[in-house]
Write an enzyme that holds these catalytic residues in place. Structure first.
Site, PDB file in Angstrom:
ATOM      1  N   ASP A 326     -93.097 -83.821   9.247  1.00  0.00           N
ATOM      2  CA  ASP A 326     -93.401 -82.477   9.764  1.00  0.00           C
ATOM      3  C   ASP A 326     -94.028 -81.582   8.709  1.00  0.00           C
ATOM      4  O   ASP A 326     -94.410 -80.457   9.020  1.00  0.00           O
ATOM      5  CB  ASP A 326     -92.119 -81.806  10.287  1.00  0.00           C
ATOM      6  CG  ASP A 326     -91.621 -82.477  11.558  1.00  0.00           C
ATOM      7  OD1 ASP A 326     -90.518 -82.164  12.007  1.00  0.00           O
ATOM      8  OD2 ASP A 326     -92.349 -83.339  12.080  1.00  0.00           O
ATOM      9  N   ARG A 418     -94.597 -72.348  19.324  1.00  0.00           N
ATOM     10  CA  ARG A 418     -93.512 -73.225  19.789  1.00  0.00           C
ATOM     11  C   ARG A 418     -92.466 -73.370  18.695  1.00  0.00           C
ATOM     12  O   ARG A 418     -91.284 -73.516  18.957  1.00  0.00           O
ATOM     13  CB  ARG A 418     -94.062 -74.619  20.129  1.00  0.00           C
ATOM     14  CG  ARG A 418     -94.835 -74.712  21.402  1.00  0.00           C
ATOM     15  CD  ARG A 418     -95.068 -76.146  21.767  1.00  0.00           C
ATOM     16  NE  ARG A 418     -93.804 -76.890  21.763  1.00  0.00           N
ATOM     17  CZ  ARG A 418     -93.714 -78.196  21.990  1.00  0.00           C
ATOM     18  NH1 ARG A 418     -94.811 -78.896  22.236  1.00  0.00           N
ATOM     19  NH2 ARG A 418     -92.556 -78.821  21.982  1.00  0.00           N
TER      20      ARG A 418
HETATM   21  C1  EPZ Z   1     -87.799 -85.491  15.772  1.00  0.00           C
HETATM   22  O1  EPZ Z   1     -88.536 -86.070  16.830  1.00  0.00           O
HETATM   23  C2  EPZ Z   1     -88.347 -84.085  15.571  1.00  0.00           C
HETATM   24  N1  EPZ Z   1     -88.128 -83.306  16.784  1.00  0.00           N
HETATM   25  C3  EPZ Z   1     -89.835 -84.153  15.236  1.00  0.00           C
HETATM   26  O2  EPZ Z   1     -90.276 -82.826  14.974  1.00  0.00           O
HETATM   27  C4  EPZ Z   1     -90.008 -84.977  13.956  1.00  0.00           C
HETATM   28  O3  EPZ Z   1     -91.381 -85.091  13.661  1.00  0.00           O
HETATM   29  C5  EPZ Z   1     -89.388 -86.371  14.169  1.00  0.00           C
HETATM   30  O4  EPZ Z   1     -88.011 -86.234  14.554  1.00  0.00           O
HETATM   31  C6  EPZ Z   1     -89.440 -87.216  12.894  1.00  0.00           C
HETATM   32  O5  EPZ Z   1     -88.781 -86.548  11.855  1.00  0.00           O
HETATM   33  C7  EPZ Z   1     -86.909 -82.752  16.988  1.00  0.00           C
HETATM   34  O6  EPZ Z   1     -85.991 -82.905  16.198  1.00  0.00           O
HETATM   35  C8  EPZ Z   1     -86.758 -81.935  18.228  1.00  0.00           C
HETATM   36  P1  EPZ Z   1     -88.008 -89.911  16.148  1.00  0.00           P
HETATM   37  P2  EPZ Z   1     -88.031 -87.459  17.505  1.00  0.00           P
HETATM   38  O7  EPZ Z   1     -87.217 -90.403  17.313  1.00  0.00           O
HETATM   39  O8  EPZ Z   1     -86.556 -87.563  17.413  1.00  0.00           O
HETATM   40  C9  EPZ Z   1     -90.310 -93.966  17.200  1.00  0.00           C
HETATM   41  C10 EPZ Z   1     -91.656 -81.000  15.119  1.00  0.00           C
HETATM   42  O9  EPZ Z   1     -92.761 -80.873  14.613  1.00  0.00           O
HETATM   43  N2  EPZ Z   1     -89.314 -94.097  18.269  1.00  0.00           N
HETATM   44  O10 EPZ Z   1     -87.309 -89.724  14.840  1.00  0.00           O
HETATM   45  O11 EPZ Z   1     -88.663 -87.556  18.830  1.00  0.00           O
HETATM   46  C11 EPZ Z   1     -91.212 -92.765  17.401  1.00  0.00           C
HETATM   47  O12 EPZ Z   1     -92.307 -93.109  18.222  1.00  0.00           O
HETATM   48  C12 EPZ Z   1     -91.286 -82.268  15.831  1.00  0.00           C
HETATM   49  O13 EPZ Z   1     -90.743 -80.144  15.056  1.00  0.00           O
HETATM   50  C13 EPZ Z   1     -89.365 -95.218  19.118  1.00  0.00           C
HETATM   51  O14 EPZ Z   1     -90.235 -96.084  18.980  1.00  0.00           O
HETATM   52  O15 EPZ Z   1     -88.683 -88.531  16.533  1.00  0.00           O
HETATM   53  C14 EPZ Z   1     -91.641 -92.428  15.990  1.00  0.00           C
HETATM   54  O16 EPZ Z   1     -92.707 -93.276  15.618  1.00  0.00           O
HETATM   55  C15 EPZ Z   1     -92.489 -83.137  16.038  1.00  0.00           C
HETATM   56  N3  EPZ Z   1     -88.432 -95.338  20.100  1.00  0.00           N
HETATM   57  C16 EPZ Z   1     -90.418 -92.772  15.155  1.00  0.00           C
HETATM   58  O17 EPZ Z   1     -89.634 -93.670  15.967  1.00  0.00           O
HETATM   59  C17 EPZ Z   1     -87.433 -94.394  20.279  1.00  0.00           C
HETATM   60  O18 EPZ Z   1     -86.596 -94.567  21.178  1.00  0.00           O
HETATM   61  C18 EPZ Z   1     -89.547 -91.578  14.793  1.00  0.00           C
HETATM   62  O19 EPZ Z   1     -89.301 -90.843  15.979  1.00  0.00           O
HETATM   63  C19 EPZ Z   1     -87.415 -93.265  19.426  1.00  0.00           C
HETATM   64  C20 EPZ Z   1     -88.354 -93.149  18.422  1.00  0.00           C
END
Ligand code: EPZ
Length: 439
Positions: A326, A418
């Protein structure tokens, strides 16, 4: 005390209005700015209110569209809430009538997936819209679903919705996440507190937002060990409703964004209410580029001293405690001003370089090679009309526009609103020439 009903079209501004920001640079800033409450901490804490029957009170809630959307989503499930946007106080009365998180809200904010865990934990059933992708990637939720099944939930995905039910009882189990997932860890942390016996979450997220949620659950009676480490153990336990207001801690990503702003404008800035202890990797990267930091004895006041000429560095984004994805876009804007070639590798999301095309419009020299971006500098950035595509990309464009010579117009600024509380007003108070217009 002016109280705005967050959900029934209170006095909140219209999220759909296409605002733009006009910035005349280069900006020279000075003064002190207070870091607002953390969006990514507030959201899971709001959804955890679904675990209770009594009203839950919150303080220091940031004034963000994602908070508005969260309260509207909870409202669509039957909850009542009030939000005093001036004092940052929110009350959520979780009178859940529909255990459904509908597409109309989840499509606006992927974090709506955080309704899944609390509904399964409290009611043993949930119907939550698949979040769908967003600008930065496909954003699947398969890790959430697979883990719920391991705890005894039946989960089916059909017609764009996740249908979860618990035929008998949730039972603790060992779970290993294939990749670190922040909201996946948060959902499973909540569900595991209501599962019989012990659950082990391997390869769990260590983000401060996860620790804050775990600490809240512990304060309510949950038995959890290993928060902040890759292995978290949770034992099923009865949860008491929060007796005191939950205060939202400050936002480490907003604080990191201010460091980028200070360096891009070569301005000494003071950050108040700054979560210094959560920013080690970000501070280390910006020290390498060219900055010094002075912390107050009580450690929540930090002064930023930019030390140009800036040096090119190589950065890989990593799950916490590594360099936050982020912060990737904001750091890239600063690297445009550094001497030499930097390499930024995005290891978390597959499409998080949407800001590159817009930065190029300001004169940035950036080449993309797979999940790496090579940034050549220093360049003299020139103002131009550009467009925000996602939350942190819009912050990156703001950083670059403040350094650019001339006028920059950033459209679709609701992306910024946002996740940042009135960033343009905070900048104006520090001396930036910045105006918000409606397109
Ligand atoms: C959280 O998103 C944050 N959002 C994101 O912040 C942040 O960028 C992200 O974590 C990584 O730190 C909130 O906390 C609300 P992940 P999240 O699950 O939980 C893959 C912002 O700017 N994945 O940690 O959705 C995914 O595609 C936002 O504030 C799967 O494949 O992210 C990614 O490549 C943007 N399957 C990686 O893991 C799953 O079931 C990390 O995603 C879940 C995730």
């Amino acid at each position: 005390m002016p109280v705005f009903l967050a959900c029934s079209g209170g006095k909140g501004e219209k999220a759909d209005q296409m605002d733009a920001l006009i910035i005349n640079g280069p900006a020279k800033l000075s003064g002190k700015v207070r870091i607002s409450g953390s969006k990514n901490t507030a959201l899971p804490l709001f959804f955890s209110s679904l675990l209770f029957d009594e009203p839950v009170h919150y303080e220091n809630v940031p004034r963000l569209w994602d908070v508005e959307t969260t309260l509207s989503l909870l409202h669509s499930m039957g909850t009542e809430s009030s939000w005093d946007k001036e004092t940052g106080k929110v009350t959520v009365h979780p009178l859940v009538k529909k255990r459904v998180a509908p597409y109309e809200w989840v499509k606006k904010m992927r974090a709506g997936i955080l309704a899944l865990g609390p509904l399964v934990a409290k009611y043993g059933e949930a119907k939550v819209s698949l979040p769908g992708g967003c600008a930065i990637g496909a954003r699947p939720v398969n890790f959430h679903i697979d883990a719920l099944r391991k705890l005894g939930a039946q989960v089916e995905v059909k017609e764009g919705y996740i249908h979860a039910s618990v035929p008998s009882r949730l039972k603790g189990a060992p779970i290993s996440f294939p990749e670190v997932t922040v909201t996946g860890t948060e959902n499973l942390l909540i569900v595991a507190t209501q599962a019989e016996g012990e659950t082990i979450l391997q390869n769990s997220a260590r983000e401060p937002e996860v620790v804050a949620l775990g600490n809240l659950l512990q304060s309510l009676g949950a038995r959890i060990e290993g928060l902040g480490t890759p292995t978290i153990r949770i034992w099923g336990s009865k949860l008491n409703a929060p007796a005191r207001p939950i205060s939202i801690p400050p936002d480490r990503i907003e604080a990191g964004t201010w460091i980028a702003i200070a360096m891009a404008t070569q301005s000494e800035l003071e950050l108040e209410n700054c979560p210094v202890g959560e920013m080690e990797s970000v501070l280390e990267v910006f020290r390498r580029i060219g900055a010094q930091f002075e912390m107050s004895p009580k450690r929540d006041l930090m002064t930023i001293y930019p030390r140009p000429p800036y040096k090119a560095v190589d950065i890989d984004t990593q799950p916490y405690p590594g360099f936050a994805t982020d912060m990737q876009a904001q750091a890239m804007a600063v690297l445009c001003l550094a001497q030499g070639k930097s390499r930024m590798r995005e290891t978390i999301f597959e499409n998080r370089f949407m800001h590159v095309a817009e930065l190029r419009r300001l004169g940035a020299q950036i080449e993309i090679d797979g999940n790496s971006a090579i940034i050549a500098g220093p360049v003299m950035l020139q103002g131009a009309p550009i467009m925000a595509t996602d939350l942190r990309a819009s912050a990156s464009l703001m950083v670059a526009a403040l350094a650019a010579k001339g006028q920059t117009r950033i459209s679709r600024i609701y992306h910024l609103d946002r996740g940042y509380q009135r960033l343009d007003e905070k900048l104006r108070r520090l001396g930036a020439d910045i105006t918000r217009v409606t397109e």
